[in-house]
Design a protein around this motif. Structure first.
Motif, PDB file in Angstrom:
ATOM      1  N   VAL A   1      -0.567 -35.320 -32.378  1.00  0.00           N
ATOM      2  CA  VAL A   1      -0.073 -33.585 -32.196  1.00  0.00           C
ATOM      3  C   VAL A   1      -0.082 -33.024 -33.413  1.00  0.00           C
ATOM      4  CG1 VAL A   1       1.667 -34.597 -30.588  1.00  0.00           C
ATOM      5  CG2 VAL A   1       2.122 -34.596 -33.313  1.00  0.00           C
ATOM      6  N   GLY A   2      -0.398 -33.124 -34.296  1.00  0.00           N
ATOM      7  CA  GLY A   2      -1.255 -32.390 -35.629  1.00  0.00           C
ATOM      8  C   GLY A   2      -0.440 -32.650 -36.568  1.00  0.00           C
ATOM      9  N   ASN A   3       0.096 -32.209 -37.467  1.00  0.00           N
ATOM     10  CA  ASN A   3       0.718 -31.834 -38.460  1.00  0.00           C
ATOM     11  C   ASN A   3       1.653 -30.599 -38.307  1.00  0.00           C
ATOM     12  OD1 ASN A   3       1.933 -32.476 -41.626  1.00  0.00           O
ATOM     13  ND2 ASN A   3       1.462 -30.154 -42.440  1.00  0.00           N
ATOM     14  N   GLN A   4       0.552 -29.611 -37.872  1.00  0.00           N
ATOM     15  CA  GLN A   4       1.338 -28.118 -37.326  1.00  0.00           C
ATOM     16  C   GLN A   4       2.311 -28.376 -36.509  1.00  0.00           C
ATOM     17  OE1 GLN A   4       0.996 -25.129 -39.176  1.00  0.00           O
ATOM     18  NE2 GLN A   4       2.780 -24.045 -37.765  1.00  0.00           N
ATOM     19  N   ALA A   5       2.503 -28.989 -35.837  1.00  0.00           N
ATOM     20  CA  ALA A   5       3.473 -29.910 -35.106  1.00  0.00           C
ATOM     21  C   ALA A   5       4.591 -29.856 -35.651  1.00  0.00           C
ATOM     22  CB  ALA A   5       3.279 -30.161 -33.866  1.00  0.00           C
ATOM     23  N   LEU A   6       4.064 -30.604 -36.511  1.00  0.00           N
ATOM     24  CA  LEU A   6       5.583 -31.360 -36.779  1.00  0.00           C
ATOM     25  C   LEU A   6       6.270 -30.254 -37.897  1.00  0.00           C
ATOM     26  CD1 LEU A   6       4.033 -35.024 -37.578  1.00  0.00           C
ATOM     27  CD2 LEU A   6       5.512 -34.267 -35.776  1.00  0.00           C
ATOM     28  N   SER A   7       5.988 -29.607 -38.238  1.00  0.00           N
ATOM     29  CA  SER A   7       6.399 -27.963 -39.412  1.00  0.00           C
ATOM     30  C   SER A   7       7.018 -27.456 -38.609  1.00  0.00           C
ATOM     31  CB  SER A   7       4.933 -27.567 -40.064  1.00  0.00           C
ATOM     32  OG  SER A   7       4.200 -27.540 -39.742  1.00  0.00           O
ATOM     33  N   SER A   8       6.158 -27.000 -37.531  1.00  0.00           N
ATOM     34  CA  SER A   8       7.141 -26.107 -35.944  1.00  0.00           C
ATOM     35  C   SER A   8       8.259 -25.971 -35.271  1.00  0.00           C
ATOM     36  CB  SER A   8       5.805 -25.288 -35.999  1.00  0.00           C
ATOM     37  OG  SER A   8       5.628 -26.235 -34.914  1.00  0.00           O
ATOM     38  N   ALA A   9       8.210 -25.464 -34.381  1.00  0.00           N
ATOM     39  CA  ALA A   9       9.674 -25.869 -33.894  1.00  0.00           C
ATOM     40  C   ALA A   9       8.846 -26.724 -32.600  1.00  0.00           C
ATOM     41  CB  ALA A   9       9.865 -24.730 -33.079  1.00  0.00           C
ATOM     42  N   PHE A  10       9.934 -27.077 -32.998  1.00  0.00           N
ATOM     43  CA  PHE A  10       9.912 -28.326 -31.544  1.00  0.00           C
ATOM     44  C   PHE A  10      11.427 -28.645 -30.939  1.00  0.00           C
ATOM     45  CE2 PHE A  10       9.565 -31.063 -34.988  1.00  0.00           C
ATOM     46  CZ  PHE A  10      11.243 -32.217 -35.033  1.00  0.00           C
TER      47      PHE A  10
END
Length: 419
Positions: free
Chosen positions: A299-308
């Protein structure tokens, strides 16, 4: 040094919060703008149960202003200060409704309780409450205790007892982030700073207390060594699940921020010159198992840092490319990642997803809502079907009464759906 910076920030936030609370009556009800959710295309019924929660403020300076919590639906706006409840001055709007419902249903049991959802647990049989005798962020003493009260909802029988906090004098501060009940054990989840901690990180503990025996049977900490630091260090650890609900959670999820070590000068100047990465740690409440949720390659690092979004034992992530968006699900039970269908994005959707968004899942669809209202523009709302990837709803958050002040801010922090 990072520890002192954090404590200074906490003190400033508390002082500013008190100040804003006492000057809040200056924020006239007649002058407040009204907002509502409107449907532009797709299935209009998807917005009928939507509730956006946020904060509106005017005279904004340094990120602070005179304002009020609010909730917005397709019917209009309700400001938090319009409610009259004894808990109002002590709790956030997002907690208020559930606390109020508990107070009405279990008036005797709720008397004298801290109005913080993190301190409560509820299922079909039990309503449990735990508090640490220290006040949040104050010094821990050698006499520190967990005070526990449990109501059997079927028999209406109440029980209460206290247990000593193990090694309490080792901590400068500690507070409760969540409580859960599993296998006849009440698990208290805490966050505290140990005076003996050389890496300057908070310690996250799980105290398992036997309800029949009324004593602590297990004291475990979050296994941060699950994370591969690769020469870097942990910057911050936060609990992402469990805090804002009293319902049982089989899993807890922590996000670990990793980066290069900063100098004192860089800390004070708030320079993010290091590359930040993120890891997730899952905790099975029933078994005590802790495991790394390894998703970054997919999913990439950006997905872990942003909204989920976290719904029971499923995590929902999104990954945006130039022209498309892909939604992923991760089963905490099965420890499996699944890629859902990819959706093509319109120009308006691509623009909206460049800004900070909140992701929420409801009725088989993933909803994205822009967090900040940009002056002169409607706030964008969109939803994609989880199975087909097709856009099933497009909407906006519009201002229906009085143009807000030039130096105003509307920030949304939660998307809910009421049945």
């Amino acid at each position: 040094m990072k520890r002192y910076v954090k404590l200074i920030i906490i003190a400033i936030v508390i002082l500013l919060s008190i100040g804003v609370y006492y000057i809040q009556p200056m924020f006239s009800a007649d002058e407040r703008p009204e907002f509502k959710i409107i449907a532009n295309s797709g299935d209009e019924t998807l917005s009928e149960n939507m509730v956006l929660k946020g904060y509106y403020s005017e005279n904004v300076m340094l990120g602070m202003g005179i304002g009020d919590d609010l909730k917005i639906t397709s019917k209009g706006t309700t400001y938090y200060s319009e409610s009259t409840n004894s808990f109002q001055s002590q709790t956030s709007e997002s907690d208020y409704e559930k606390i109020n419902q508990l107070q009405e249903d279990y008036r005797s049991f709720m008397r004298g309780k801290e109005p913080n959802l993190a301190n409560f647990f509820e299922d079909d049989t039990l309503l449990a409450y735990a508090e640490l005798t220290t006040n949040n962020y104050s010094s821990v003493t050698e006499d520190e205790e967990f005070k526990i009260e449990v109501l059997n909802k079927k028999t209406n029988k109440e029980s209460s007892f206290s247990v000593d906090l193990p090694k309490g004098t080792n901590y400068s501060y500690m507070y409760i982030e969540d409580i859960e009940v599993a296998n006849n054990q009440l698990i208290i989840v805490t966050n505290g700073y140990s005076l003996n901690n050389e890496n300057e990180q908070d310690e996250h503990h799980f105290y398992s207390i036997s309800l029949p025996n009324e004593k602590i049977e297990k004291d475990e900490s979050l296994q941060l060594d699950l994370v591969n630091l690769d020469g870097k260090q942990i910057q911050y650890v936060e609990l992402l699940s469990g805090m804002n609900t009293v319902q049982t959670s089989k899993f807890l999820v922590y996000r670990v921020e990793i980066g290069d070590e900063q100098s004192e000068t860089e800390l004070y100047e708030d320079q993010e010159i290091y590359e930040t990465t993120y890891e997730l740690i899952g905790v099975n409440i029933e078994t005590g198992e802790q495991f790394l949720i390894d998703l970054s390659d997919e999913v990439g690092n950006q997905a872990l840092s942003s909204a989920f979004s976290i719904e029971k034992d499923i995590l929902y992530f999104y990954k945006k490319n130039k022209e498309t968006i892909t939604i992923y699900t991760y089963s905490l039970e099965q420890k499996e990642l699944r890629e859902m269908e990819t959706a093509e994005l319109s120009e308006a959707q691509k623009t909206a997803l460049k800004e900070e968004v909140t992701l929420s899942v409801y009725n088989g669809a993933a909803f994205f809502v822009n967090n900040d209202k940009i002056k002169g523009k409607d706030q964008h709302i969109m939803a994609f079907d989880l199975e087909s990837g097709k856009a099933v709803f497009e909407g906006s958050l519009i201002e229906t009464k009085k143009q807000s002040a030039t130096n105003s801010e509307l920030y949304l922090y939660e998307v809910n759906f009421q049945e």
